[in-house]
Design an enzyme around this catalytic site. Structure first.
Site, PDB file in Angstrom:
ATOM      1  CG  ASP A   1      -1.800   1.219   1.312  1.00 55.48           C
ATOM      2  OD1 ASP A   1      -2.400   1.571   0.279  1.00 55.48           O
ATOM      3  OD2 ASP A   1      -1.880   1.854   2.378  1.00 55.48           O
ATOM      4  CB  SER A   2       0.138   4.779  -0.636  1.00 55.14           C
ATOM      5  OG  SER A   2      -1.077   4.782   0.090  1.00 55.14           O
TER       6      SER A   2
ATOM      7  CE1 TYR B   1       2.815   5.659  -3.204  1.00 57.86           C
ATOM      8  CE2 TYR B   1       1.706   3.749  -4.121  1.00 57.86           C
ATOM      9  CZ  TYR B   1       2.841   4.327  -3.598  1.00 57.86           C
ATOM     10  OH  TYR B   1       3.979   3.577  -3.460  1.00 57.86           O
ATOM     11  N   GLY B   2      -2.935   9.057  -3.563  1.00 57.01           N
ATOM     12  CA  GLY B   2      -4.274   9.447  -4.016  1.00 57.01           C
ATOM     13  C   GLY B   2      -4.354  10.681  -4.876  1.00 57.01           C
TER      14      GLY B   2
ATOM     15  CB  CYS C   1      -2.738   1.117  -2.634  1.00 55.73           C
ATOM     16  SG  CYS C   1      -2.956   2.865  -2.980  1.00 55.73           S
ATOM     17  CG  ASN C   2      -9.250   1.076  -2.881  1.00 57.96           C
ATOM     18  OD1 ASN C   2     -10.299   0.640  -3.337  1.00 57.96           O
ATOM     19  ND2 ASN C   2      -8.808   0.716  -1.695  1.00 57.96           N
ATOM     20  CB  THR C   3      -4.559   5.348  -5.405  1.00 61.10           C
ATOM     21  OG1 THR C   3      -5.424   5.960  -4.454  1.00 61.10           O
ATOM     22  CG2 THR C   3      -4.144   6.361  -6.440  1.00 61.10           C
TER      23      THR C   3
ATOM     24  CD  GLU D   1      -2.502   8.261   7.215  1.00 57.05           C
ATOM     25  OE1 GLU D   1      -1.537   8.979   7.466  1.00 57.05           O
ATOM     26  OE2 GLU D   1      -2.442   7.248   6.493  1.00 57.05           O
TER      27      GLU D   1
ATOM     28  CB  CYS E   1     -10.105   4.879   0.085  1.00 58.04           C
ATOM     29  SG  CYS E   1      -8.654   5.561   0.902  1.00 58.04           S
ATOM     30  CB  THR E   2      -6.335   1.480   2.286  1.00 61.07           C
ATOM     31  OG1 THR E   2      -5.877   2.828   2.131  1.00 61.07           O
ATOM     32  CG2 THR E   2      -5.765   0.587   1.211  1.00 61.07           C
ATOM     33  CG  HIS E   3      -6.736   5.510   5.112  1.00 63.09           C
ATOM     34  ND1 HIS E   3      -5.946   5.019   4.100  1.00 63.09           N
ATOM     35  CD2 HIS E   3      -5.907   6.109   6.007  1.00 63.09           C
ATOM     36  CE1 HIS E   3      -4.681   5.319   4.355  1.00 63.09           C
ATOM     37  NE2 HIS E   3      -4.628   5.981   5.509  1.00 63.09           N
TER      38      HIS E   3
HETATM   39  N1  DGL Z   1      -4.034   3.794   0.088  1.00 60.03           N
HETATM   40  C1  DGL Z   1      -4.719   4.829  -0.652  1.00 60.03           C
HETATM   41  C2  DGL Z   1      -5.913   4.236  -1.377  1.00 60.03           C
HETATM   42  O1  DGL Z   1      -6.446   3.199  -1.003  1.00 60.03           O
HETATM   43  C3  DGL Z   1      -5.155   5.956   0.271  1.00 60.03           C
HETATM   44  C4  DGL Z   1      -4.023   6.803   0.803  1.00 60.03           C
HETATM   45  C5  DGL Z   1      -3.235   7.498  -0.317  1.00 60.03           C
HETATM   46  O2  DGL Z   1      -3.742   8.468  -0.911  1.00 60.03           O
HETATM   47  O3  DGL Z   1      -2.131   7.066  -0.589  1.00 60.03           O
HETATM   48  O4  DGL Z   1      -6.336   4.772  -2.361  1.00 60.03           O
END
Ligand code: DGL
Length: 263
Positions: A10-11, A42-43, A73-75, A152, A184-186
């Site tokens: 993940d990012s 990464y978003g 990571c979704n992005t 976060e 998104c992961t969060h």
């Molecule tokens: N992990 C990113 C996602 O799932 C979220 C955090 C980021 O922007 O890196 O898209």
């Protein structure tokens, strides 16, 4: 039986929502996790940049002889999965397809909302995946850039959080969605607040659960499940370990050790 580890990246710390579900669903698997904490988020980065970072990470994880890699990571799943599949021979799984499959199974009306980072939403990866199934559906997307900092900073509930969630979900709820993909992961950590605002009629799709289930199927089908012996989970990050370890406790509800890696 195959005791090689599963690689997950993940990012940053968010991909631990996926690790958490893999721990629960696949307790006999070894895991190597990489969080790119030095280069998060990464978003809001370009496809080219996210793909370059992702390739470096897959290369690193490959050195552990992983049997497959989950792009938590979704992005990165939205922007770089195709390039990763092309560049590496190891199976690489993203979160988009599993999340979409789960959403289509769940939705009765076909009216599906998707929330995610700016880049996930502008890529329309979820919408395209839904369209590719040919199912009659109406998709409405919305980026929610404030959700990641809320998580976060552990602002998971309270008036301000609920206000922000309400404002962000309003356009989707106005279109009568019955299913909402947390792209998104969060966002799984904001589930309670999101459900409260969306109401009980809207079903939330947690892509971290969906990808863990998908991985289990894949390992079963390919006869790649791990053993029942002692397992390990190794965590690597690209910046200081301190903040990661602290947040990992929120995501995993356990103490972990982590090591910093510089490419
Ligand atoms: N992990 C990113 C996602 O799932 C979220 C955090 C980021 O922007 O890196 O898209």
């Amino acid at each position: 039986m195959d005791t090689r580890p599963i690689g997950i990246f993940d990012s940053g710390v968010g991909g631990l929502t996926v690790v958490d579900k893999v721990f629960r669903l696949l307790p006999n698997e070894n895991i190597v996790y990489f969080g790119d904490t030095a280069r998060v988020p990464y978003g809001n980065k370009s496809k080219e940049t996210v793909t370059r970072f992702s390739k470096e990470i897959v290369k690193f994880l490959s050195s552990f002889k992983v049997k497959l890699i989950i792009v938590a990571c979704n992005t990165a799943s939205s922007l770089s999965l195709g390039a990763l599949k092309k560049a590496f021979s190891i199976p690489v799984i993203g979160v988009i397809k599993p999340g979409v499959e789960e959403a289509l199974k769940t939705s009765k009306t076909g009216r599906i909302g998707v929330i995610g980072t700016e880049r996930t939403i502008s890529s329309s990866a979820y919408e395209k995946e839904i369209e590719s199934t040919g199912r009659n559906s109406f998709v409405i997307q919305k980026s929610c850039p404030l959700f990641v900092p809320l998580v976060e900073n552990r602002w998971l509930s309270g008036d301000i959080t609920l206000k922000i969630v309400r404002k962000n979900l309003a356009p989707l709820l106005a279109r009568n969605i019955d299913t909402l993909i947390l792209g998104c992961t969060h966002y799984p950590l904001l589930k309670k607040a999101i459900q409260k605002i969306a109401g009980e009629k809207v079903r939330l799709i947690d892509s971290s659960i969906a990808v863990a289930k998908y991985t289990k199927h894949l390992l079963d089908n390919k006869n790649l499940r791990g053993n029942t012996g002692k397992t390990y989970a190794k965590f690597f990050v690209s910046d200081d370990t301190e903040g990661f370890i602290r947040l990992a406790k929120v995501f995993l509800r356990r103490n972990i050790k982590a090591k910093r890696i510089v490419f």
